[in-house]
Scaffold this motif. Structure first.
Motif, PDB file in Angstrom:
ATOM      1  N   SER A  38       0.875  -1.165   0.000  1.00  0.00           N
ATOM      2  CA  SER A  38       0.000   0.000   0.000  1.00  0.00           C
ATOM      3  C   SER A  38       0.915   1.218   0.000  1.00  0.00           C
ATOM      4  N   LEU A  39       0.490   2.283  -0.663  1.00  0.00           N
ATOM      5  CA  LEU A  39       1.292   3.502  -0.720  1.00  0.00           C
ATOM      6  C   LEU A  39       0.369   4.705  -0.622  1.00  0.00           C
ATOM      7  N   LYS A  40       0.721   5.630   0.260  1.00  0.00           N
ATOM      8  CA  LYS A  40      -0.015   6.893   0.379  1.00  0.00           C
ATOM      9  C   LYS A  40       0.821   7.964  -0.297  1.00  0.00           C
ATOM     10  N   ILE A  41       0.185   8.728  -1.192  1.00  0.00           N
ATOM     11  CA  ILE A  41       0.908   9.684  -2.019  1.00  0.00           C
ATOM     12  C   ILE A  41      -0.039  10.773  -2.519  1.00  0.00           C
ATOM     13  N   TRP A  42       0.498  11.909  -2.924  1.00  0.00           N
ATOM     14  CA  TRP A  42      -0.302  13.013  -3.442  1.00  0.00           C
ATOM     15  C   TRP A  42      -0.490  12.874  -4.942  1.00  0.00           C
ATOM     16  N   ALA A  43      -1.654  13.317  -5.426  1.00  0.00           N
ATOM     17  CA  ALA A  43      -1.986  13.233  -6.851  1.00  0.00           C
ATOM     18  C   ALA A  43      -2.729  14.487  -7.282  1.00  0.00           C
ATOM     19  N   ASP A  44      -2.680  14.766  -8.580  1.00  0.00           N
ATOM     20  CA  ASP A  44      -3.481  15.861  -9.122  1.00  0.00           C
ATOM     21  C   ASP A  44      -4.953  15.535  -8.951  1.00  0.00           C
ATOM     22  N   LYS A  45      -5.731  16.537  -8.588  1.00  0.00           N
ATOM     23  CA  LYS A  45      -7.174  16.358  -8.455  1.00  0.00           C
ATOM     24  C   LYS A  45      -7.812  16.451  -9.834  1.00  0.00           C
ATOM     25  N   LYS A  46      -8.678  15.531 -10.144  1.00  0.00           N
ATOM     26  CA  LYS A  46      -9.403  15.484 -11.415  1.00  0.00           C
ATOM     27  C   LYS A  46     -10.863  15.176 -11.124  1.00  0.00           C
ATOM     28  N   ASP A  47     -11.640  15.055 -12.178  1.00  0.00           N
ATOM     29  CA  ASP A  47     -13.021  14.586 -12.029  1.00  0.00           C
ATOM     30  C   ASP A  47     -12.974  13.064 -11.998  1.00  0.00           C
ATOM     31  N   PHE A  48     -12.931  12.508 -10.804  1.00  0.00           N
ATOM     32  CA  PHE A  48     -12.817  11.066 -10.642  1.00  0.00           C
ATOM     33  C   PHE A  48     -14.201  10.414 -10.707  1.00  0.00           C
ATOM     34  N   ALA A  49     -14.203   9.138 -11.030  1.00  0.00           N
ATOM     35  CA  ALA A  49     -15.441   8.359 -11.084  1.00  0.00           C
ATOM     36  C   ALA A  49     -15.496   7.426  -9.877  1.00  0.00           C
ATOM     37  N   LYS A  50     -16.712   7.000  -9.520  1.00  0.00           N
ATOM     38  CA  LYS A  50     -16.907   6.074  -8.395  1.00  0.00           C
ATOM     39  C   LYS A  50     -16.696   4.611  -8.797  1.00  0.00           C
ATOM     40  N   ASP A  51     -16.723   4.334 -10.086  1.00  0.00           N
ATOM     41  CA  ASP A  51     -16.406   2.985 -10.578  1.00  0.00           C
ATOM     42  C   ASP A  51     -15.765   3.126 -11.961  1.00  0.00           C
ATOM     43  N   ASN A  52     -15.296   2.018 -12.507  1.00  0.00           N
ATOM     44  CA  ASN A  52     -14.605   2.088 -13.792  1.00  0.00           C
ATOM     45  C   ASN A  52     -15.410   1.493 -14.952  1.00  0.00           C
ATOM     46  N   LYS A  53     -16.668   1.224 -14.744  1.00  0.00           N
ATOM     47  CA  LYS A  53     -17.488   0.585 -15.778  1.00  0.00           C
ATOM     48  C   LYS A  53     -17.609   1.422 -17.052  1.00  0.00           C
ATOM     49  N   LYS A  54     -17.920   2.715 -16.926  1.00  0.00           N
ATOM     50  CA  LYS A  54     -18.067   3.576 -18.105  1.00  0.00           C
ATOM     51  C   LYS A  54     -16.750   3.742 -18.846  1.00  0.00           C
ATOM     52  N   MET A  55     -15.658   3.884 -18.099  1.00  0.00           N
ATOM     53  CA  MET A  55     -14.360   4.068 -18.769  1.00  0.00           C
ATOM     54  C   MET A  55     -13.922   2.789 -19.482  1.00  0.00           C
ATOM     55  N   LEU A  56     -14.214   1.630 -18.901  1.00  0.00           N
ATOM     56  CA  LEU A  56     -13.881   0.376 -19.579  1.00  0.00           C
ATOM     57  C   LEU A  56     -14.749   0.191 -20.828  1.00  0.00           C
ATOM     58  N   LYS A  57     -15.993   0.619 -20.749  1.00  0.00           N
ATOM     59  CA  LYS A  57     -16.879   0.561 -21.915  1.00  0.00           C
ATOM     60  C   LYS A  57     -16.346   1.479 -23.027  1.00  0.00           C
ATOM     61  N   ARG A  58     -15.911   2.685 -22.650  1.00  0.00           N
ATOM     62  CA  ARG A  58     -15.354   3.612 -23.632  1.00  0.00           C
ATOM     63  C   ARG A  58     -14.063   3.064 -24.240  1.00  0.00           C
ATOM     64  N   ALA A  59     -13.231   2.430 -23.418  1.00  0.00           N
ATOM     65  CA  ALA A  59     -11.994   1.816 -23.907  1.00  0.00           C
ATOM     66  C   ALA A  59     -12.309   0.720 -24.921  1.00  0.00           C
ATOM     67  N   LYS A  60     -13.311  -0.086 -24.615  1.00  0.00           N
ATOM     68  CA  LYS A  60     -13.708  -1.146 -25.544  1.00  0.00           C
ATOM     69  C   LYS A  60     -14.187  -0.544 -26.867  1.00  0.00           C
ATOM     70  N   GLU A  61     -14.969   0.525 -26.807  1.00  0.00           N
ATOM     71  CA  GLU A  61     -15.451   1.181 -28.030  1.00  0.00           C
ATOM     72  C   GLU A  61     -14.295   1.755 -28.839  1.00  0.00           C
ATOM     73  N   LEU A  62     -13.339   2.401 -28.172  1.00  0.00           N
ATOM     74  CA  LEU A  62     -12.169   2.934 -28.881  1.00  0.00           C
ATOM     75  C   LEU A  62     -11.386   1.812 -29.547  1.00  0.00           C
ATOM     76  N   PHE A  63     -11.184   0.724 -28.826  1.00  0.00           N
ATOM     77  CA  PHE A  63     -10.475  -0.432 -29.371  1.00  0.00           C
ATOM     78  C   PHE A  63     -11.234  -1.006 -30.566  1.00  0.00           C
ATOM     79  N   THR A  64     -12.514  -1.240 -30.406  1.00  0.00           N
ATOM     80  CA  THR A  64     -13.336  -1.847 -31.458  1.00  0.00           C
ATOM     81  C   THR A  64     -13.422  -0.957 -32.695  1.00  0.00           C
ATOM     82  N   ASN A  65     -13.573   0.346 -32.500  1.00  0.00           N
ATOM     83  CA  ASN A  65     -13.756   1.262 -33.625  1.00  0.00           C
ATOM     84  C   ASN A  65     -12.462   1.638 -34.338  1.00  0.00           C
ATOM     85  N   ASN A  66     -11.311   1.398 -33.714  1.00  0.00           N
ATOM     86  CA  ASN A  66     -10.048   1.823 -34.319  1.00  0.00           C
ATOM     87  C   ASN A  66      -9.081   0.701 -34.665  1.00  0.00           C
TER      88      ASN A  66
END
Length: 191
Positions: free
Chosen positions: A110-138
């Motif tokens: 485990s590691l505690k560290i500082w990171a840039d603040k972004k618009d984070f998501a509560k799960d990764n389902k939408k991003m994995l779906k988008r990744a699949k679409e990018l992969f499939t379409n390109n």
């Protein structure tokens, strides 16, 4: 009385709940809150816990596995090169060891560290779906689309990089797709 108890229970649950988040882009990591020198990167689709939110940065906890032969990389599981976060080689990191690896398995850390603040998501389902679409379409433009299960997790990064320049995939999305492919590979192992 029963309502008070239920209200207190809900409040306690809320206060003690972990603030787990995900990002669909690479996030810069820093040793200290006010640092400007980036010492590492957190890759997309990987869970992390937000411990503190301060101005333009967040203090996070990353869990994963450390290969003693690559002490500057945190991996998703204890035997595959699916990167969660990678750091500059000379950076002194203060890992908390959760469990020492045995029989060739890597250490759980485990590691505690500082990171840039972004618009984070509560799960990764939408991003994995988008990744699949990018992969499939390109990635089936020049040839028949490879199945995600065609290659193993350790092979996907080099296979993808060897062809990505022939696609319309933005550089900012490349790690998102690599993480998607590795986590859907024929030999993918959950933690």
């Amino acid at each position: 009385m029963k309502r008070i108890f239920i209200s207190l229970f809900i409040l306690a649950t809320f206060l003690w709940a972990k603030n787990i988040a995900y990002s669909d882009e690479v996030i810069s990591l820093y040793l200290n809150q006010n640092d400007t020198k980036v010492i590492g990167r957190l890759l997309p689709t990987n869970a992390f816990e937000i411990l503190k939110d301060q101005n333009d940065k967040v203090y996070i906890k990353i869990n994963g596995y450390l290969n003693p032969k690559s002490p500057s990389v945190i991996y998703f599981n204890n035997s595959q090169r699916i990167i969660v976060a990678a750091f500059s080689k000379n950076t002194k990191l203060n890992f908390s060891y959760i469990k020492k690896g045995k029989n060739g398995k890597w250490d759980q850390v485990s590691l505690k560290i500082w990171a840039d603040k972004k618009d984070f998501a509560k799960d990764n389902k939408k991003m994995l779906k988008r990744a699949k679409e990018l992969f499939t379409n390109n990635c089936g433009i020049c040839h028949t689309l490879h199945s995600e299960k065609e290659f193993n997790a350790n092979a996907w990064p080099s296979v993808f990089r060897s062809m990505v320049n022939r696609t319309g995939i933005d550089k900012k999305d490349q790690w998102l797709i690599i993480e998607y492919l590795q986590k859907n590979a024929k030999d993918f192992k959950t933690k």
